[in-house]
Design an enzyme around this catalytic site. Structure first.
Site, short mmCIF file in Angstrom:
data_model
loop_
_atom_site.label_atom_id
_atom_site.label_comp_id
_atom_site.label_asym_id
_atom_site.label_seq_id
_atom_site.Cartn_x
_atom_site.Cartn_y
_atom_site.Cartn_z
N LYS A 120 0.92 -1.29 -0.12
CA LYS A 120 -0.26 0.12 -0.18
C LYS A 120 0.93 1.32 0.08
CE LYS A 120 -1.83 2.88 2.02
NZ LYS A 120 -1.61 4.37 1.95
N SER A 131 5.05 7.56 10.11
CA SER A 131 5.04 8.11 11.31
C SER A 131 4.88 7.58 12.59
CB SER A 131 3.86 9.56 11.28
OG SER A 131 2.78 8.89 11.31
N THR A 132 5.44 7.94 13.64
CA THR A 132 5.18 7.40 15.04
C THR A 132 3.61 7.11 15.29
OG1 THR A 132 7.43 7.92 15.56
CG2 THR A 132 5.81 7.54 17.64
N ARG A 133 2.86 8.47 14.83
CA ARG A 133 1.54 8.24 15.30
C ARG A 133 0.88 7.08 14.51
NH1 ARG A 133 -2.75 10.12 12.49
NH2 ARG A 133 -1.50 10.76 10.70
N GLU A 164 8.99 1.23 11.47
CA GLU A 164 10.28 2.20 11.02
C GLU A 164 9.51 3.57 10.95
OE1 GLU A 164 13.12 0.68 10.69
OE2 GLU A 164 12.58 -1.53 10.10
N CYS A 176 13.89 10.62 7.33
CA CYS A 176 13.74 10.22 8.79
C CYS A 176 14.99 10.61 9.54
CB CYS A 176 13.06 8.79 8.91
SG CYS A 176 14.03 7.74 7.76
N GLU A 181 9.21 16.14 15.13
CA GLU A 181 9.88 15.86 13.47
C GLU A 181 9.09 16.63 12.73
OE1 GLU A 181 8.79 12.22 11.59
OE2 GLU A 181 10.67 12.12 11.06
P1 NAD Z 1 2.16 8.60 7.84
O1 NAD Z 1 2.51 7.59 8.81
O2 NAD Z 1 1.34 9.45 7.51
O3 NAD Z 1 1.81 7.42 6.21
C1 NAD Z 1 2.73 6.26 6.21
C2 NAD Z 1 1.79 5.32 5.33
O4 NAD Z 1 0.70 4.83 6.32
C3 NAD Z 1 1.06 5.62 4.16
O5 NAD Z 1 1.19 4.78 3.12
C4 NAD Z 1 -0.33 6.30 4.88
O6 NAD Z 1 -1.23 6.07 3.69
C5 NAD Z 1 -0.32 5.04 5.68
N1 NAD Z 1 -1.32 5.28 6.77
C6 NAD Z 1 -1.72 6.54 7.30
N2 NAD Z 1 -2.83 6.43 8.38
C7 NAD Z 1 -2.95 4.94 8.40
C8 NAD Z 1 -3.90 4.33 8.93
N3 NAD Z 1 -4.67 4.98 9.91
N4 NAD Z 1 -3.85 3.04 9.08
C9 NAD Z 1 -3.03 2.51 8.25
N5 NAD Z 1 -2.20 3.24 7.21
C10 NAD Z 1 -2.15 4.43 7.46
O7 NAD Z 1 4.00 9.00 7.30
P2 NAD Z 1 4.28 9.76 5.73
O8 NAD Z 1 3.90 11.14 6.18
O9 NAD Z 1 3.76 9.33 4.64
O10 NAD Z 1 5.80 9.63 6.19
C11 NAD Z 1 6.54 10.30 7.07
C12 NAD Z 1 6.94 9.48 8.18
O11 NAD Z 1 7.82 8.46 7.99
C13 NAD Z 1 8.13 10.35 9.02
O12 NAD Z 1 7.65 10.09 10.30
C14 NAD Z 1 9.38 9.70 8.75
O13 NAD Z 1 10.52 9.79 9.83
C15 NAD Z 1 8.77 8.40 8.46
N6 NAD Z 1 10.25 7.36 7.88
C16 NAD Z 1 10.68 6.64 8.52
C17 NAD Z 1 11.74 5.91 7.95
C18 NAD Z 1 12.41 4.89 8.80
O14 NAD Z 1 13.25 4.16 7.90
N7 NAD Z 1 12.36 4.78 10.10
C19 NAD Z 1 11.91 6.11 6.49
C20 NAD Z 1 11.25 7.08 6.07
C21 NAD Z 1 10.20 7.86 6.51
#
Ligand code: NAD
Length: 495
Positions: free
Chosen positions: A188, A242-244, A264, A299, A398
């Protein structure tokens, strides 16, 4: 590269936003789509399938059937290797198309989509392919009367949910180990960057990965993402985001089948510059390059720069002089260093943090404004705040944009206390010419990766992941196989 007219190619592009399930491009079961715009200039790229539970269910069923009949898992590792190597070659052969899609979708400069995102994706797939017929299982020490085999088996159906900042690379970090080990995958992609994932799945099928083994369902997190993470036939979720949302993944697993969850997540990485480090110019160039790469949407961006008070004035001056070199430009121009933020929401979030930096008393020494508004796209200048305290909002949260906070410290103990005072623990960096201090501080930093006197080295050969609320899994390296395999013990009696 300079001979390619990227703007002309972009104008001709008609990306296909349909899902890919069981080897076929399909519309959503209920026919819903969403409009995908480019952050470069807000142009419409096309309609993308808005996947719902029914589409996820179709993809998971296809993946489950493919896993159960062993059309992929049952192939000899050397055969999976060959097919995945072909997949990797096809990614490289399509590099211009994939790079252009990535740039249009999420705004990164075309030069980096071409030189980083595409080759890293191809290398990741090839690396796991090459590993998979060289990994042996184990035999335990036993008495004569028994034999105990410890074997690794593919886990089954893996749900991969990935973000938009490195759409292809993040997908590849899941796909490489999961597919090489013999699993089926439902991917996804982020609703903000769906196109390259869909093309990757087509290339995989062309390379010989059987239908049903690698499926892609685009859609929103609270719809397609939630349905995938709650699905009873998904054995593990490889999540980057995201952590959220990572918290929600654990909740989904608890509410469904206790699927394994590998998170991650975010970061707020500290970059510690001690007064015994002599080449401050190199440290400044490195921190600016790492912070502003990918528009700060990384990240592991070193967004908290901790500097010893005795060298702080000089260091801040050096960074302020570096920042303008990353002026936002047209991502389709091969000379551009810093592109567009992924969308208007992200731009407003970043500008909100810049306001918070001012309001909390930070001193903005570079950038601080929206840029290129006349294009209709979403650009922010590379921004540096001096005079930040670790308890201020921009030092704790962040930002995921080109905003750096500089914090001054008095001594090593305070530097370490500040660095580790974060809910995140993804990466950190220590700059010192004192070998004892470098080792001492590297050991004491609570982060999954610590850099010493550099920040640029990275490779598929090493694990990537965080301590604390930066996550629990490790992508990359042979350790990633642990996430997508089960360990089985088989006891055999010998008479
Ligand atoms: P996000 O958490 O908003 O979304 C990530 C994915 O989760 C997307 O595909 C989104 O559609 C999906 N998603 C969102 N809400 C959901 C839910 N309720 N249920 C299931 N899936 C859901 O994050 P983002 O804005 O796309 O990416 C940025 C974040 O990713 C930053 O916090 C960044 O640090 C992190 N990140 C971490 C790493 C790592 O390796 N640690 C690498 C890249 C990015």
């Amino acid at each position: 590269m300079s001979t390619i007219d990227w703007a002309a190619r972009a104008a001709d592009l008609r990306p296909d936003g349909r899902a890919l399930i069981d080897g076929r491009r399909v519309e959503a079961a209920d026919g819903q789509t969403f409009a995908k715009h480019s952050p470069i200039d807000n142009r419409l790229l096309g309609a993308v399938v808005r996947g719902q539970a029914a589409d996820i269910d179709a993809a998971v069923r296809a993946a489950r059937t493919a896993f159960d009949d062993r059309r992929w898992a049952g192939k000899a590792p050397a055969v999976r290797k060959k097919i995945l190597q072909r997949f990797s070659e096809k990614i490289l052969a399509a590099k211009e198309e994939l790079a252009l899609l990535e740039t249009l979708d999420m705004g990164k400069p075309i030069q980096y989509a071409l030189s980083v995102d595409v080759p890293s994706t191809a290398r990741c797939i090839a690396w796991y392919a090459e590993a998979v017929d060289k990994i042996y299982d184990e035999i335990a020490p036993t008495p004569d009367s028994a034999l105990a085999l410890i074997t690794r088996e593919a886990m089954g159906v893996i749900g991969a949910i990935v973000p938009w900042n490195y759409p292809m690379i993040m997908a590849a970090w899941k796909l490489g180990p999961a597919l090489a080990a013999g699993n089926s995958v439902v991917l996804k992609p982020s609703e903000k960057s769906p196109y390259t994932a869909l093309r990757l799945a087509e290339l995989a099928i062309e390379a010989g990965i059987p239908p049903g083994v690698f499926n892609v369902v685009p859609g929103f997190g609270h719809e397609a993402g939630e349905a995938l993470a709650l699905h009873m036939e998904v054995d593990a979720i490889g999540f980057t985001g995201s952590t959220r949302v990572g918290r929600r993944m654990l909740d989904y697993a608890g509410r469904s089948n206790l699927k394994r969850v590998y998170n991650e997540l975010g970061g707020k990485s500290a970059f510690l510059v001690f007064d015994d480090f002599k080449d401050l110019g190199r440290a400044a160039r490195t921190v600016a390059g790492s912070m502003f790469f990918n528009q700060g949407e990384s990240c592991n961006a070193p967004s908290r720069v901790l500097v010893h008070e005795s060298v702080a004035e000089e260091f801040v001056g050096l960074i302020a002089a570096e920042a303008p070199k990353y002026a936002p430009g047209d991502p389709l121009n091969p000379a551009t260093e810093l592109g567009a933020l992924v969308d208007e929401t992200q731009m407003k979030t970043v500008l909100g943090y810049i306001d918070a930096g001012h309001a909390d008393g930070g001193r903005c020494v570079a950038g601080g404004q929206r840029a290129r508004a006349e294009t209709g796209g979403f650009y922010v200048e590379p921004t540096v705040f001096d005079g930040i305290r670790n308890d201020m909002k921009i030092a704790r949260e962040e930002i995921f944009g080109p905003v750096m906070s500089i914090i001054r410290f008095k001594d090593e103990a305070e530097a370490l206390q500040l660095a580790n005072s974060s809910s995140y623990g993804l990466q950190a960096s220590v700059w010192s010419d004192n070998i004892n201090r470098a080792h001492r501080v590297a050991r004491a930093l609570r982060a999954g990766t610590v850099h010493v006197n550099q920040y640029d080295e990275d490779d598929i050969t090493v694990p990537f992941g965080g301590y604390k609320q930066s996550g629990n899994g490790r992508d990359k390296s042979l350790h990633a196989f642990d996430k997508y395999t089960e360990l089985k013990t088989t006891w055999i009696r010998i008479d």
